[in-house]
Design a protein around this motif. Structure first.
Motif, PDB file in Angstrom:
ATOM      1  N   ALA A   9      22.247  39.420  -2.199  1.00  0.00           N
ATOM      2  CA  ALA A   9      22.272  39.522  -0.484  1.00  0.00           C
ATOM      3  C   ALA A   9      23.298  40.144   0.125  1.00  0.00           C
ATOM      4  O   ALA A   9      22.969  41.356   0.859  1.00  0.00           O
ATOM      5  N   TYR A  10      24.681  40.069  -0.355  1.00  0.00           N
ATOM      6  CA  TYR A  10      25.936  40.818  -0.015  1.00  0.00           C
ATOM      7  C   TYR A  10      25.450  42.195  -0.275  1.00  0.00           C
ATOM      8  O   TYR A  10      26.156  42.955   0.650  1.00  0.00           O
ATOM      9  N   SER A  11      25.151  42.539  -1.267  1.00  0.00           N
ATOM     10  CA  SER A  11      24.990  43.939  -1.852  1.00  0.00           C
ATOM     11  C   SER A  11      23.979  44.583  -0.686  1.00  0.00           C
ATOM     12  O   SER A  11      24.289  45.784  -0.395  1.00  0.00           O
ATOM     13  N   LEU A  12      22.990  44.007  -0.592  1.00  0.00           N
ATOM     14  CA  LEU A  12      21.831  44.776   0.295  1.00  0.00           C
ATOM     15  C   LEU A  12      22.344  44.967   1.709  1.00  0.00           C
ATOM     16  O   LEU A  12      22.125  45.926   2.215  1.00  0.00           O
ATOM     17  N   LEU A  13      23.364  43.750   2.173  1.00  0.00           N
ATOM     18  CA  LEU A  13      23.798  44.241   3.623  1.00  0.00           C
ATOM     19  C   LEU A  13      24.770  45.148   3.443  1.00  0.00           C
ATOM     20  O   LEU A  13      24.849  45.873   4.582  1.00  0.00           O
ATOM     21  N   THR A  14      25.530  45.327   2.492  1.00  0.00           N
ATOM     22  CA  THR A  14      26.673  46.477   2.491  1.00  0.00           C
ATOM     23  C   THR A  14      25.868  47.622   2.400  1.00  0.00           C
ATOM     24  O   THR A  14      26.372  48.444   3.153  1.00  0.00           O
ATOM     25  N   VAL A  15      24.830  47.973   1.371  1.00  0.00           N
ATOM     26  CA  VAL A  15      24.146  49.212   1.676  1.00  0.00           C
ATOM     27  C   VAL A  15      23.621  49.388   2.855  1.00  0.00           C
ATOM     28  O   VAL A  15      23.532  50.483   3.200  1.00  0.00           O
ATOM     29  N   ALA A  16      22.921  48.523   3.531  1.00  0.00           N
ATOM     30  CA  ALA A  16      22.153  48.646   4.807  1.00  0.00           C
ATOM     31  C   ALA A  16      23.414  48.925   5.833  1.00  0.00           C
ATOM     32  O   ALA A  16      22.846  49.849   6.687  1.00  0.00           O
ATOM     33  N   ALA A  17      24.472  48.306   5.807  1.00  0.00           N
ATOM     34  CA  ALA A  17      25.535  48.606   6.756  1.00  0.00           C
ATOM     35  C   ALA A  17      25.915  50.028   6.555  1.00  0.00           C
ATOM     36  O   ALA A  17      26.263  50.806   7.698  1.00  0.00           O
ATOM     37  N   PRO A 130      35.547  63.204 -11.988  1.00  0.00           N
ATOM     38  CA  PRO A 130      36.298  62.976 -10.583  1.00  0.00           C
ATOM     39  C   PRO A 130      35.459  61.832  -9.821  1.00  0.00           C
ATOM     40  O   PRO A 130      34.262  61.666  -9.984  1.00  0.00           O
ATOM     41  N   GLY A 131      36.025  60.978  -9.154  1.00  0.00           N
ATOM     42  CA  GLY A 131      35.540  60.197  -8.477  1.00  0.00           C
ATOM     43  C   GLY A 131      36.124  60.311  -6.776  1.00  0.00           C
ATOM     44  O   GLY A 131      36.949  61.101  -6.330  1.00  0.00           O
ATOM     45  N   ILE A 132      35.328  59.476  -6.017  1.00  0.00           N
ATOM     46  CA  ILE A 132      35.600  59.831  -4.575  1.00  0.00           C
ATOM     47  C   ILE A 132      36.816  59.157  -4.195  1.00  0.00           C
ATOM     48  O   ILE A 132      37.147  57.916  -4.442  1.00  0.00           O
ATOM     49  N   THR A 133      37.811  59.933  -3.407  1.00  0.00           N
ATOM     50  CA  THR A 133      39.047  59.336  -2.786  1.00  0.00           C
ATOM     51  C   THR A 133      39.131  59.201  -1.315  1.00  0.00           C
ATOM     52  O   THR A 133      39.900  58.549  -0.821  1.00  0.00           O
ATOM     53  N   TRP A 149      30.930  52.756  -4.637  1.00  0.00           N
ATOM     54  CA  TRP A 149      30.090  51.731  -5.082  1.00  0.00           C
ATOM     55  C   TRP A 149      28.751  51.929  -4.679  1.00  0.00           C
ATOM     56  O   TRP A 149      27.521  51.888  -5.453  1.00  0.00           O
ATOM     57  N   VAL A 150      28.534  52.133  -3.375  1.00  0.00           N
ATOM     58  CA  VAL A 150      27.047  52.343  -2.758  1.00  0.00           C
ATOM     59  C   VAL A 150      26.361  53.409  -3.261  1.00  0.00           C
ATOM     60  O   VAL A 150      25.130  53.425  -3.822  1.00  0.00           O
ATOM     61  N   ILE A 151      27.168  54.769  -3.462  1.00  0.00           N
ATOM     62  CA  ILE A 151      26.479  56.091  -3.912  1.00  0.00           C
ATOM     63  C   ILE A 151      26.098  55.718  -5.427  1.00  0.00           C
ATOM     64  O   ILE A 151      25.048  56.128  -5.889  1.00  0.00           O
ATOM     65  N   GLN A 152      26.934  54.968  -5.738  1.00  0.00           N
ATOM     66  CA  GLN A 152      26.642  54.663  -7.549  1.00  0.00           C
ATOM     67  C   GLN A 152      25.341  53.822  -7.654  1.00  0.00           C
ATOM     68  O   GLN A 152      24.561  54.090  -8.602  1.00  0.00           O
ATOM     69  N   ARG A 153      25.178  52.744  -6.761  1.00  0.00           N
ATOM     70  CA  ARG A 153      23.979  52.194  -6.624  1.00  0.00           C
ATOM     71  C   ARG A 153      22.732  52.854  -6.471  1.00  0.00           C
ATOM     72  O   ARG A 153      21.743  52.756  -7.020  1.00  0.00           O
ATOM     73  N   VAL A 154      23.096  53.685  -5.419  1.00  0.00           N
ATOM     74  CA  VAL A 154      21.873  54.558  -4.950  1.00  0.00           C
ATOM     75  C   VAL A 154      21.333  55.628  -6.580  1.00  0.00           C
ATOM     76  O   VAL A 154      20.150  55.494  -6.594  1.00  0.00           O
ATOM     77  N   TYR A 164      21.755  62.719 -12.517  1.00  0.00           N
ATOM     78  CA  TYR A 164      23.182  62.540 -12.778  1.00  0.00           C
ATOM     79  C   TYR A 164      23.483  62.491 -14.396  1.00  0.00           C
ATOM     80  O   TYR A 164      24.600  62.914 -14.744  1.00  0.00           O
ATOM     81  N   ILE A 165      22.839  61.668 -15.057  1.00  0.00           N
ATOM     82  CA  ILE A 165      23.148  61.674 -16.590  1.00  0.00           C
ATOM     83  C   ILE A 165      22.720  63.074 -17.364  1.00  0.00           C
ATOM     84  O   ILE A 165      24.042  63.623 -18.063  1.00  0.00           O
TER      85      ILE A 165
END
Length: 426
Positions: A9-17, A130-133, A149-154, A164-165
């Protein structure tokens, strides 16, 4: 279990935010990146082809490297973005990091015309991607780890995962300095096969199926005693598009027609089309569409139209000329005849996908055609089959008065056709 549900639930709220933040702070009426009218030059095309050639040099199971300068990265980034949206990206190499500023145009809405995002990519070791800084949406600075984290989940939960692969799997090292990015990669035969099959698949859009079905029926019902004209494909296809279209979807329907016909003409995806119609490819004749008794003219015309429909007319124009120049150097020779088909196809694709009004006008016009001469002027009296020496002797360069005279004559012939005497809207 309750803990897992709570974390979910927290993950969904984070993505929504984050999505809400992007909408509220990233969308506006002012583009942050100048260059939405981006245009490729001949030098850009030459460099892009060189980059692709360098990347293709490596054989399966061998280690290879490719170096990309700041200009190379901007060329590639703008090319990729403009395949799908009118947009602009500005990429900088600074402090051993990649800095991206992106502006994408949006469909008409009440919030704004543009989406503005900026971010930085970097790595502590060349052996890690390279990662997001840093990540900004408009003027809002978001935590880099949260954005990553959110971009990776998407990516992991959408069709972007396959892209991506394919893009990252072969990469073994990425070195970023002040002047260039150096990629070291290792591609297996299986990786190359997967990439080729995935990127050449034109059936990703379910809406295209109805046009694949229609085209399969046209081919199956064609009289084998006669040649297959490009007009015989386009006329009923645009009639179908006219019947299916409203002002809201006319442009997209035209794109689907052009892409489907181009798949048949230039990619020879006949087995796939027959499969869509429920037939089998065994024993079915395969016809090469023509114009003015030449197969290559149909290929040039619909290929340029498809490129214009998916990218833009400026790119199609440059690539058409570049193709003929490369043919002069060891190929079939420079051909103003082929160039005329490129130009006509570019104009056709431009009008067909410019505005809803023009999209429906072209549908009505194409529904009533009887011959390809109504959308492609006769080019057979134009010079062709010129090698480099002959082309330079007669025309010098594409900027010479001699060359421009022939080019303008082609433009005049195209403009004289009634189907093109409407506003382009671009």
């Amino acid at each position: 279990m309750k803990l897992l549900l709570r974390l979910f639930a927290y993950s969904l709220l984070t993505v929504a935010a984050l999505c809400i933040a992007i909408v509220l702070f990233g969308v506006g009426n002012k583009p942050e990146v100048i260059g939405l009218g981006w245009e490729l030059t001949h030098d850009d095309i030459a460099r892009a082809k060189k980059i692709l050639h360098e990347g293709a040099q490596i054989k399966p199971h061998e280690l290879g490297t490719i170096e990309l300068t700041e200009s190379d990265l901007n060329l590639a980034g703008n090319y990729l973005l403009n395949r799908y949206w009118k947009s602009a990206v500005y990429i900088q190499l600074k402090n051993n990091k990649l800095r991206f500023n992106v502006t994408v145009t949006l469909p008409d809405n009440i919030l704004g015309k543009f989406l503005n995002i900026s971010f930085r990519l970097g790595n502590d070791s060349i052996y890690e991607l390279p990662g997001i800084t840093k990540f900004k949406v408009g003027k809002l600075l978001l935590p880099a780890r949260l954005a990553a984290w959110v971009i990776q989940r998407v990516i992991q939960n959408t069709q972007l995962r396959e892209y991506y692969i394919l893009a990252t799997q072969p990469i073994k090292a990425v070195a970023i300095d002040q002047e260039k990015v150096t990629l070291t990669y290792f591609s297996s035969a299986e990786t190359l096969r997967q990439a080729r099959n995935f990127l050449s698949d034109s059936s990703a859009n379910p809406a295209q199926a109805v046009y694949q079905q229609k085209l399969a029926e046209i081919v199956a019902n064609h009289d084998p005693e006669w040649r297959l004209s490009l007009a015989e494909l386009l006329q009923p296809m645009f009639q179908l598009a006219l019947n299916r279209s409203t002002p809201d979807n006319a442009i997209e329907e035209n794109r689907l027609v052009i892409f489907t016909v181009n798949d048949y003409v230039n990619k020879q995806q006949i087995p796939k089309l027959l499969a869509v119609s429920g037939a089998t490819s065994t024993g079915n004749p395969q016809y090469s569409p023509f114009m003015y008794k030449r197969i290559d003219l149909a290929q040039h015309f619909i290929g340029a139209a498809a490129l214009t429909a998916s990218v833009n007319s400026k790119l199609a124009k440059v690539m058409g000329e570049q193709k003929e120049l490369s043919d002069a150097d060891g190929g079939s020779g420079f051909s103003f005849i082929d160039l005329a088909a490129d130009k006509a196809g570019t104009r056709f694709g431009e009008i067909a996908t410019s505005t809803p009004e023009n999209a429906q006008r072209i549908q009505k016009a194409m529904s009533g055609i009887r011959s390809y001469s109504e959308f492609m002027p006769d080019p057979r009296d134009l010079p062709e089959k010129m090698d480099v020496e002959e082309f330079k002797a007669r025309f010098g360069t594409i900027n010479s008065p001699e060359y421009q005279k022939v080019s303008k004559e082609i433009d005049a012939r195209i403009a004289a056709l009634s189907i093109y005497q409407i506003r382009s809207g671009k």
